[in-house]
Write an enzyme that holds these catalytic residues in place. Structure first.
Site, PDB file in Angstrom:
ATOM      1  N   THR A 195      -1.187   0.755   6.464  1.00 61.95           N
ATOM      2  CA  THR A 195      -0.769  -0.255   5.851  1.00 61.95           C
ATOM      3  C   THR A 195      -0.586  -1.761   6.495  1.00 61.95           C
ATOM      4  O   THR A 195      -0.037  -1.619   7.488  1.00 61.95           O
ATOM      5  CB  THR A 195       0.621  -0.021   4.854  1.00 61.95           C
ATOM      6  OG1 THR A 195       1.152  -1.284   4.224  1.00 61.95           O
ATOM      7  CG2 THR A 195       1.815   0.330   5.793  1.00 61.95           C
ATOM      8  N   GLY A 196      -1.197  -2.597   5.985  1.00 60.92           N
ATOM      9  CA  GLY A 196      -1.091  -3.880   7.023  1.00 60.92           C
ATOM     10  C   GLY A 196      -2.133  -5.087   6.426  1.00 60.92           C
ATOM     11  O   GLY A 196      -2.664  -4.732   5.417  1.00 60.92           O
ATOM     12  N   GLY A 250      -5.239  -5.786   5.852  1.00 60.58           N
ATOM     13  CA  GLY A 250      -6.317  -5.107   5.893  1.00 60.58           C
ATOM     14  C   GLY A 250      -7.883  -5.700   6.811  1.00 60.58           C
ATOM     15  O   GLY A 250      -8.415  -4.828   7.279  1.00 60.58           O
ATOM     16  N   THR A 267       0.715  -1.159   0.047  1.00 60.07           N
ATOM     17  CA  THR A 267       0.083  -0.134   0.013  1.00 60.07           C
ATOM     18  C   THR A 267       0.864   1.052   0.128  1.00 60.07           C
ATOM     19  O   THR A 267       2.139   1.089   0.483  1.00 60.07           O
ATOM     20  CB  THR A 267      -0.840  -0.050   1.131  1.00 60.07           C
ATOM     21  OG1 THR A 267      -1.506  -1.273   1.360  1.00 60.07           O
ATOM     22  CG2 THR A 267      -2.048   1.001   1.161  1.00 60.07           C
ATOM     23  N   GLY A 312     -10.013  -4.342   1.109  1.00 58.23           N
ATOM     24  CA  GLY A 312      -9.365  -4.192   2.202  1.00 58.23           C
ATOM     25  C   GLY A 312      -9.490  -2.826   3.039  1.00 58.23           C
ATOM     26  O   GLY A 312     -10.598  -2.229   2.882  1.00 58.23           O
ATOM     27  N   ASP A 313      -8.420  -2.295   3.754  1.00 60.60           N
ATOM     28  CA  ASP A 313      -8.811  -1.079   4.699  1.00 60.60           C
ATOM     29  C   ASP A 313      -8.464   0.202   3.945  1.00 60.60           C
ATOM     30  O   ASP A 313      -9.024   0.997   4.473  1.00 60.60           O
ATOM     31  CB  ASP A 313      -7.876  -1.142   5.974  1.00 60.60           C
ATOM     32  CG  ASP A 313      -6.217  -1.149   5.551  1.00 60.60           C
ATOM     33  OD1 ASP A 313      -5.885  -2.148   4.716  1.00 60.60           O
ATOM     34  OD2 ASP A 313      -5.635  -0.196   6.072  1.00 60.60           O
ATOM     35  N   ARG A 356     -12.515  -8.867  -3.041  1.00 68.50           N
ATOM     36  CA  ARG A 356     -12.163  -8.330  -1.910  1.00 68.50           C
ATOM     37  C   ARG A 356     -11.688  -6.806  -1.656  1.00 68.50           C
ATOM     38  O   ARG A 356     -11.108  -6.414  -2.396  1.00 68.50           O
ATOM     39  CB  ARG A 356     -11.032  -9.114  -1.394  1.00 68.50           C
ATOM     40  CG  ARG A 356     -10.361  -8.962  -0.122  1.00 68.50           C
ATOM     41  CD  ARG A 356      -9.107  -8.050  -0.209  1.00 68.50           C
ATOM     42  NE  ARG A 356      -8.308  -7.871   1.230  1.00 68.50           N
ATOM     43  CZ  ARG A 356      -7.132  -7.315   1.358  1.00 68.50           C
ATOM     44  NH1 ARG A 356      -6.752  -6.566   0.310  1.00 68.50           N
ATOM     45  NH2 ARG A 356      -6.872  -7.194   2.647  1.00 68.50           N
TER      46      ARG A 356
END
Lengths: 309, 309
Positions: free
Chosen positions: B228-229, B231, B177, B207-208, B205
């Site tokens: 970033t991680g 999600g 990200t 994510g965050d 999908r």
């Protein structure tokens, strides 16, 4: 005393008694009653909050009076795109689907995303592929057809207008979403939210309903929340988690936190709507800043109400 | 002293110096430097935070080393689906796009959603229709092709595996990200986040990254954040708004709030990754709970760093 209870909503907005016909009002009240009691029935039998909220929302999705599941409004291409989310306050697990077509009960699919996938949010065709894999009930477009919704759409389909539900007003002032929150005998909280979105919507718009922390949130240590309102404002205000955070970090009780969010913070940026909430002790709040909100609540301490205005 | 500054990230995860080749490391550092300085240049000329974060993220999107824009990973159908979001801390306005294809700079489209639509989140084909309406730059699939990303995908495309970025480890441990946060001379905060998602991802999908309050948030009274991680864990923990809420309701400072979220609350539910943050006074934090995070920061008080491990 710790209470077991459930609250549900069927949308908020410009709902005036003067504009309601008695038969329609009766049907709305009956629809709320049926969803409320079917969810509470599970709690009474020592069932889980997550099962209770799913069951109540399925009842509302299956009732064409409410804008979710059957009865979902038409998009600008004459289709139905639905959003739903569910969260388990015991372990903070969550599932959500956005812009899904043909799914009979989007809340069921959201739960399967939570329990049978590594993901939290799935969208569009991909979510439909997942639904088929986990055997969610698929219906053809005819199932979702409702004469009233279709008329709403025909009235505005060749314009750039979109409506949040079946208000004829411009700007639209009725927010069609359904939801449920519950606390079970074991102290577990859960929340579920489902919507058919906005009439004539386009561009694959996503509102607050499928977003964890915004239209739906549950955490055993604070509260469970389901929202209905002008989704864009709810997104910017991170509404559901705002209530939870005020309780967790600010030491507020549920009532004060709900009032601050709905009657102060949301209004300040121009948002309107409401929410239903239950806290870790089973206290229930049903605040809204619009003329009405279809709502009902019931607990093991004698609370029983079904209200519209 | 109130500071003007910017911080950026290019993803977090298992990034070990022992596995990095010197030339690649140099290229990463150069990419970060270029994005950092191009964003800061805007702030130095008394420009707006929102322009600075957009510019920095565009630089990272255009650099194939980072998983966003050009360099985005392949989905399970061999395509590129990107997410991005942007928020202006001055007025809490926000824009976001999910699962968009062919958009050269998804962050530019997110900004147009914020400024030229009534919506906050648009997804899929609908978002592409909107992009065409507002003249966002469209590229064909070839533009996004990158040999390294293609190899990553070929290795796992016939499996059920998906990877968050270019780690060969299973489970994947690198989160691709990019993002930027900034505070300008007028005290306005802004945040921008963009991603190409997970290699071999399916089911649409999300994510965050495109979720306001989770992967991205900005509020002049607290802070601006880009995450970033992993999600799914970030979504369940409402990470960005968690930091902001701890500051607003819990009276914590940025450093303590960031540490609590990244090193306690996120770890507790199994999530890993990091975030970049700048507060209302221009203080910068770059916490992560993984081996590394591509990151850089610069302010008018002498701060200048570009780091990986």
């Amino acid at each position: 005393m710790k209470k077991t209870g459930i609250a549900i909503h069927g949308g908020a907005g410009t709902i005036l008694k003067s504009q309601m016909n008695p038969e329609l009002e009766k049907n709305y009240l009956n629809g709320l009653k049926q969803a409320l009691e079917s969810g509470y029935e599970i709690l009474k039998k020592d069932g889980n909050a997550i099962d209770a909220v799913e069951k109540a929302v399925i009842e509302l999705e299956n009732n064409p009076l409410f804008n979710a599941g059957k009865g979902s409004v038409f998009t600008n291409t004459g289709k139905h795109e639905m959003d739903a989310s569910i969260m388990n306050g015991e372990n903070l697990e969550a599932g959500s689907v956005c812009c899904v077509k043909q799914i009979k009960n989007p809340i069921e699919l959201a739960r399967k995303v939570m329990e049978k996938s590594d993901h939290v949010m799935l969208t569009g065709e991909g979510a439909l592929d997942f639904a088929k894999l986990v055997n969610c009930k698929i219906e053809n477009d005819n199932y979702f057809f409702d004469e009233f919704r279709h008329k709403q759409w025909l009235e505005i389909k060749d314009t750039d207008k979109f409506q949040l539900d079946h208000s004829k007003k411009t700007p639209p002032e009725k927010f069609g979403t359904v939801g449920a929150v519950a606390r079970d005998n074991n102290g577990n909280l859960a929340a579920a939210t489902s919507t058919g979105g906005m009439t004539n919507k386009k561009f694959g718009r996503i509102g607050d309903s499928p977003v964890i922390g915004v239209g739906n949130y549950a955490n055993n240590s604070t509260c469970a929340i389901s929202c209905t309102g002008s989704g864009e404002y709810f997104l910017r205000a991170v509404v559901a988690y705002d209530v939870s955070s005020m309780m967790e970090f600010g030491g507020m009780n549920l009532e004060d936190a709900c009032n601050k969010v709905i009657h102060e913070r949301l209004l300040k940026i121009g948002g309107d709507g409401g929410l239903i909430a239950i806290d870790h002790s089973g206290n229930i709040q049903l605040p809204f800043n619009t003329e009405g909100m279809y709502r009902a609540a019931m607990d093991n301490n004698g609370l029983y109400k079904i209200e519209i205005y």
